[in-house]
Design a protein around this motif. Structure first.
Motif, mmCIF file in Angstrom:
data_model
loop_
_atom_site.group_PDB
_atom_site.id
_atom_site.type_symbol
_atom_site.label_atom_id
_atom_site.label_comp_id
_atom_site.label_asym_id
_atom_site.label_seq_id
_atom_site.Cartn_x
_atom_site.Cartn_y
_atom_site.Cartn_z
ATOM 1 N N LYS A 222 6.152 -10.950 -2.288
ATOM 2 C CA LYS A 222 5.240 -11.157 -3.839
ATOM 3 C C LYS A 222 3.496 -11.037 -4.050
ATOM 4 C CE LYS A 222 9.047 -13.507 -5.986
ATOM 5 N NZ LYS A 222 9.394 -14.521 -7.314
ATOM 6 N N SER A 223 3.350 -10.859 -2.645
ATOM 7 C CA SER A 223 1.817 -10.632 -2.461
ATOM 8 C C SER A 223 1.378 -9.524 -3.225
ATOM 9 C CB SER A 223 1.447 -10.626 -0.853
ATOM 10 O OG SER A 223 1.613 -11.624 -0.392
ATOM 11 N N VAL A 224 -0.452 -10.001 -4.282
ATOM 12 C CA VAL A 224 -1.045 -9.131 -4.947
ATOM 13 C C VAL A 224 -1.421 -8.049 -4.103
ATOM 14 C CG1 VAL A 224 -2.653 -8.716 -6.354
ATOM 15 C CG2 VAL A 224 -0.628 -10.572 -7.131
ATOM 16 N N VAL A 225 -1.495 -6.655 -3.697
ATOM 17 C CA VAL A 225 -1.595 -5.373 -3.267
ATOM 18 C C VAL A 225 -2.803 -4.806 -4.194
ATOM 19 C CG1 VAL A 225 -1.873 -4.117 -1.379
ATOM 20 C CG2 VAL A 225 -0.025 -6.143 -1.776
ATOM 21 N N LEU A 226 -3.442 -4.928 -3.508
ATOM 22 C CA LEU A 226 -5.502 -4.198 -4.564
ATOM 23 C C LEU A 226 -6.107 -2.992 -3.594
ATOM 24 C CD1 LEU A 226 -7.367 -3.516 -7.285
ATOM 25 C CD2 LEU A 226 -8.539 -4.863 -5.269
ATOM 26 N N GLY B 86 -5.669 6.989 -7.630
ATOM 27 C CA GLY B 86 -5.359 7.573 -7.695
ATOM 28 C C GLY B 86 -3.501 7.734 -8.767
ATOM 29 N N THR B 87 -2.667 8.519 -8.000
ATOM 30 C CA THR B 87 -1.447 8.650 -8.876
ATOM 31 C C THR B 87 -0.171 7.566 -8.381
ATOM 32 O OG1 THR B 87 -0.951 10.542 -7.088
ATOM 33 C CG2 THR B 87 -1.645 11.228 -8.241
ATOM 34 N N GLY B 88 -1.271 6.709 -7.171
ATOM 35 C CA GLY B 88 -0.284 5.418 -7.094
ATOM 36 C C GLY B 88 0.359 5.624 -5.905
ATOM 37 N N VAL B 89 0.449 6.157 -4.961
ATOM 38 C CA VAL B 89 0.787 5.567 -3.929
ATOM 39 C C VAL B 89 1.228 4.477 -3.048
ATOM 40 C CG1 VAL B 89 1.889 7.182 -1.862
ATOM 41 C CG2 VAL B 89 0.789 8.439 -3.641
ATOM 42 N N VAL B 90 -0.376 4.430 -2.908
ATOM 43 C CA VAL B 90 -0.403 2.603 -2.209
ATOM 44 C C VAL B 90 0.929 1.449 -2.840
ATOM 45 C CG1 VAL B 90 -1.908 0.964 -1.754
ATOM 46 C CG2 VAL B 90 -2.196 3.566 -1.137
ATOM 47 N N LEU B 91 0.534 1.932 -4.358
ATOM 48 C CA LEU B 91 0.964 0.720 -5.385
ATOM 49 C C LEU B 91 2.210 1.089 -4.923
ATOM 50 C CD1 LEU B 91 -1.530 1.690 -8.193
ATOM 51 C CD2 LEU B 91 -1.319 -0.715 -5.946
ATOM 52 N N GLN B 92 3.104 2.308 -5.208
ATOM 53 C CA GLN B 92 4.669 2.351 -5.026
ATOM 54 C C GLN B 92 5.051 2.038 -3.815
ATOM 55 O OE1 GLN B 92 5.543 7.057 -5.844
ATOM 56 N NE2 GLN B 92 6.221 6.650 -3.102
ATOM 57 N N GLU B 93 4.573 2.035 -2.840
ATOM 58 C CA GLU B 93 5.457 1.793 -1.868
ATOM 59 C C GLU B 93 4.402 -0.421 -1.730
ATOM 60 O OE1 GLU B 93 6.961 3.578 0.307
ATOM 61 O OE2 GLU B 93 6.444 5.046 -1.071
ATOM 62 N N ALA B 94 3.692 -0.178 -2.669
ATOM 63 C CA ALA B 94 3.699 -1.639 -1.904
ATOM 64 C C ALA B 94 4.966 -2.641 -3.008
ATOM 65 C CB ALA B 94 2.120 -2.474 -2.360
ATOM 66 N N LEU B 95 4.658 -2.111 -4.337
ATOM 67 C CA LEU B 95 6.243 -2.689 -5.015
ATOM 68 C C LEU B 95 7.443 -2.746 -3.893
ATOM 69 C CD1 LEU B 95 7.221 -3.713 -7.615
ATOM 70 C CD2 LEU B 95 7.690 -1.123 -8.043
ATOM 71 N N LEU B 96 7.716 -1.223 -3.203
ATOM 72 C CA LEU B 96 9.130 -0.980 -3.007
ATOM 73 C C LEU B 96 9.662 -1.860 -1.500
ATOM 74 C CD1 LEU B 96 9.317 3.131 -2.682
ATOM 75 C CD2 LEU B 96 11.027 1.658 -3.684
ATOM 76 N N MET B 97 8.041 -2.641 -1.732
ATOM 77 C CA MET B 97 8.192 -3.524 0.423
ATOM 78 C C MET B 97 8.569 -5.143 -0.770
ATOM 79 S SD MET B 97 4.998 -1.229 2.140
ATOM 80 C CE MET B 97 5.113 -2.565 3.918
ATOM 81 N N PRO C 238 1.382 -5.201 -7.404
ATOM 82 C CA PRO C 238 1.031 -3.762 -7.232
ATOM 83 C C PRO C 238 0.024 -4.347 -7.978
ATOM 84 C CG PRO C 238 3.040 -2.661 -7.112
ATOM 85 C CD PRO C 238 3.212 -4.512 -8.082
ATOM 86 N N TYR C 239 -1.643 -4.437 -7.795
ATOM 87 C CA TYR C 239 -2.706 -4.729 -8.718
ATOM 88 C C TYR C 239 -3.158 -3.004 -8.758
ATOM 89 C CZ TYR C 239 -6.500 -7.231 -10.823
ATOM 90 O OH TYR C 239 -8.115 -6.822 -11.369
ATOM 91 N N GLY C 240 -3.625 -1.864 -9.297
ATOM 92 C CA GLY C 240 -4.527 -1.109 -9.156
ATOM 93 C C GLY C 240 -5.498 -0.714 -9.978
ATOM 94 N N THR C 241 -6.756 0.114 -9.357
ATOM 95 C CA THR C 241 -7.836 0.677 -10.181
ATOM 96 C C THR C 241 -8.020 1.642 -9.324
ATOM 97 O OG1 THR C 241 -9.671 -1.087 -9.174
ATOM 98 C CG2 THR C 241 -8.801 -2.199 -10.570
ATOM 99 N N ASP C 242 -9.176 2.565 -11.086
ATOM 100 C CA ASP C 242 -9.020 3.838 -10.856
ATOM 101 C C ASP C 242 -10.136 3.977 -11.176
ATOM 102 O OD1 ASP C 242 -7.858 6.229 -9.025
ATOM 103 O OD2 ASP C 242 -9.319 7.048 -10.770
#
Length: 374
Positions: free
Chosen positions: A189-193, A198-209, A213-217
């Motif tokens: 459950k670590s917060v990955v920033l 962008g379109t959220g690929v890192v956030l998507q993979e963080a959620l699956l792991m 997810p914490y994203g800004t753009d």
């Protein structure tokens, strides 16, 4: 327990990813590495590893003979010195005949090379389906494959997402996983920033792991795309009731001056890569691109340094440009980054110049930089 990893097309990046999670990995061949772990590795979490296998303490015959549940399907991959297709297929057929004499029905896959491709292993469900096996031979040692890269799932996550924009670049899900894993062993459950989500690929993979997810753009449109894609993947994978999904946060903001209000456990992102290019840039254009990208990346890191605690992992992908001689020209900004309050992480048997992620002939590649806040 001892495990074997079949490394991806850029084995040095695979080694860095393995070292970040397991502490050490020893390369024993061009595409092979061994490591130890108390828990079996999950292939679905590693973007640069093609297969994982566990060492057998019995012969291949004894191993296959011990399996119940009907007809056995198996293939052999031989990474031994001097291995070839004929020898590998002959060994598989001999094993099939011996199994038959023991009353065990089996089908031996015929190889087109000494080793089975990832696609062949995946499509034949080797290691995924009961009584479907891939055995790996490395000289006198035998291994049983316990995980094969799911190329179908990667393609779906990359190509079927509801919100995509080729104009802003297409970050591969595999690279997103690599960036996250290079942060090291993060707690559940670590917060990955991702400050350039962008379109959220890192956030998507963080959620699956299993991370939050914490994203800004800077672009409101990109933030909306990320929301759509995260909602899609959460629905696809039945994650809508998990706390990591409920707590995810997306905001519009410039990474150079944004105030991230949430706790940040790790940062993983592809930064600004500059202008899209179809051919290597001339020198004056390259100089302009480097100046523009450096200003944005250093501005972001300066802002971030004031907001994260000591020891926070920060893994970024920055641009590198293909030159006419086939080499890549990098930003060469490590000294400036360290002055901002970060330590560069160095890997055993992997140099910084090895951490260039690219396809053959790709004009704008990514150099991966692994940092820790001082």
């Amino acid at each position: 327990m001892k495990y074997l990893a079949i490394l991806g097309r850029q084995p040095k990046i695979s080694l860095a990813e393995l070292e970040s999670i397991f502490g050490a990995a020893e390369q024993i061949g061009d595409s092979l590495a061994v490591f130890e772990s108390n828990d079996a590795p999950d292939i679905n979490r590693f973007g640069s590893v093609l297969k994982f296998a566990e060492q057998l303490d019995v012969s291949p015959l004894d191993f296959l003979s011990s399996k119940d549940g009907g007809k056995i399907v198996f293939g052999i991959s031989d990474y031994s010195h001097g291995a070839n297709t004929y020898k590998t297929n002959n060994e598989a057929l001999k094993l099939k005949k011996i199994l038959a004499r023991h009353g065990i029905k089996s089908r031996a896959l015929q190889n087109k090379a000494a080793v089975l491709s990832t696609a062949t292993s995946h499509h034949n469900q080797l290691s995924e389906k009961t009584n479907h096996f891939e055995l790996i031979k490395v000289d006198k040692t035998w291994w049983n494959v316990i995980g094969v890269q799911n190329i179908t799932s990667y393609a779906k996550r990359d190509q079927v997402r509801p919100a995509r924009d080729a104009k802003v670049g297409m970050l591969p899900p595999k690279l997103a996983q690599i960036l996250i894993n290079l942060c090291g062993n993060l707690s559940e459950k670590s917060v990955v920033l991702d400050p350039f989500c962008g379109t959220g690929v890192v956030l998507q993979e963080a959620l699956l792991m299993g991370y939050t997810p914490y994203g800004t753009d800077l672009s409101e449109r990109m933030v909306e795309y990320s929301k759509k894609n995260l909602n899609w993947i959460a629905t696809e994978k039945n994650l809508t009731n998990q706390s990591t999904y409920a707590k995810m946060k997306l905001c519009v903001g410039d990474a150079r001056d944004f105030d991230w209000s949430e706790k940040i456990d790790a940062v993983a992102c592809e930064t600004y890569l500059g202008s899209p290019m179809s051919k290597p840039p001339v020198e004056i254009k390259l100089k302009e691109e480097k100046q523009g990208c450096s200003a944005i990346i250093l501005g972001f890191l300066k802002n971030l340094a004031k907001q994260v605690k000591s020891g926070t992992p920060v893994v970024i992908a920055v641009p590198a440009w293909l030159r006419e001689n086939g080499s890549y020209s990098r930003l060469n900004m490590l000294d400036e980054i360290e002055k901002l309050g970060y330590n560069l992480i160095r890997f055993k048997n992997v140099s910084q110049k090895d951490l260039i992620y690219h396809r053959e002939g790709q004009i704008v590649a990514r150099e991966i930089i692994v940092l820790r806040k001082k």
